[in-house]
Structure formats: structure tokens, C-alpha cells
Write a protein that holds these residues in place. Structure first.
Motif, PDB file in Angstrom:
ATOM      1  N   ALA A  90       0.839  -1.332   0.075  1.00 29.48           N
ATOM      2  CA  ALA A  90      -0.028  -0.059  -0.187  1.00 29.48           C
ATOM      3  C   ALA A  90       1.009   1.400   0.251  1.00 29.48           C
TER       4      ALA A  90
ATOM      5  N   LYS B 148      -4.148  -4.292  -6.583  1.00 33.49           N
ATOM      6  CA  LYS B 148      -2.734  -4.854  -5.906  1.00 33.49           C
ATOM      7  C   LYS B 148      -3.073  -5.606  -4.666  1.00 33.49           C
TER       8      LYS B 148
ATOM      9  N   VAL C  32      -4.942   8.433  -4.695  1.00 33.19           N
ATOM     10  CA  VAL C  32      -4.756   7.110  -5.101  1.00 33.19           C
ATOM     11  C   VAL C  32      -5.835   6.588  -5.769  1.00 33.19           C
TER      12      VAL C  32
ATOM     13  N   LYS D  49      -7.103   0.577  -8.274  1.00 33.33           N
ATOM     14  CA  LYS D  49      -5.908  -0.076  -8.686  1.00 33.33           C
ATOM     15  C   LYS D  49      -5.307  -0.506  -7.458  1.00 33.33           C
ATOM     16  N   ALA D  50      -5.445   0.152  -6.250  1.00 32.60           N
ATOM     17  CA  ALA D  50      -4.921  -0.091  -5.010  1.00 32.60           C
ATOM     18  C   ALA D  50      -5.769  -1.332  -4.532  1.00 32.60           C
TER      19      ALA D  50
ATOM     20  N   VAL E  31       0.193   7.817  -2.371  1.00 29.80           N
ATOM     21  CA  VAL E  31       0.119   7.524  -0.900  1.00 29.80           C
ATOM     22  C   VAL E  31       0.620   8.571  -0.328  1.00 29.80           C
TER      23      VAL E  31
ATOM     24  N   LEU F 204       2.517   2.416  -3.562  1.00 23.30           N
ATOM     25  CA  LEU F 204       1.605   2.889  -4.544  1.00 23.30           C
ATOM     26  C   LEU F 204       1.765   4.353  -4.669  1.00 23.30           C
ATOM     27  N   SER F 205       1.555   4.984  -6.038  1.00 25.92           N
ATOM     28  CA  SER F 205       2.018   6.248  -6.198  1.00 25.92           C
ATOM     29  C   SER F 205       0.760   7.042  -5.787  1.00 25.92           C
TER      30      SER F 205
END
Length: 70
Positions: free
Chosen positions: A4, A35, A27, A31-32, A10, A7-8
């Protein structure tokens, strides 16, 4: 938490006593969830803007007279 936080967008990641992961920042929730779903059961509970800190009421300065209430 490693996934977590990687992730870009965050800003912060936290876990509460009910073992719920909270991700804050800009975010993409889908997508989060994708993942994190590879690792464990993932569910999106809520999505929304970040809460702004509450502003305190302005108190009159000591030198200024108080305005009478109507």
C-alpha cells in the motif's frame, strides 16, 4: 503495508484495531484494491476527499472591545 505504501500518490497508511487498512492520498482506489487483492481479501469501504483540520474560532484580542450580541 509495504504494498500500500508503495503505490503512487499515497500520503499515509494506517491499520486500526479491527485490522482495517486506511490509505490516504491521491490514489486510484480500484488499482489499490487490485494490488492488495493479490495478497488478501480487499474491500473498498469509502472513497472521498481528505478531511481538513477544523479551524478554531477567532477570539478577540485583549486590546479590542467585545462586540455586543443583539
Amino acid at each position: 503495508m509495504k504494498i500500500a505504501s508503495g503505490l503512487s500518490g499515497v500520503e499515509s497508511v494506517s491499520i486500526d484495531k479491527d485490522h482495517k487498512l486506511t490509505v490516504t492520498g491521491d490514489v486510484d482506489p480500484v488499482k489499490a484494491a487490485q494490488k492488495l487483492g493479490k495478497l488478501c481479501h480487499t474491500e473498498i469501504v469509502s472513497v472521498g476527499p481528505a478531511k481538513e483540520p477544523e479551524k478554531k474560532k477567532e477570539e478577540p484580542k485583549k486590546g479590542e472591545p467585545k462586540k455586543p450580541d443583539p
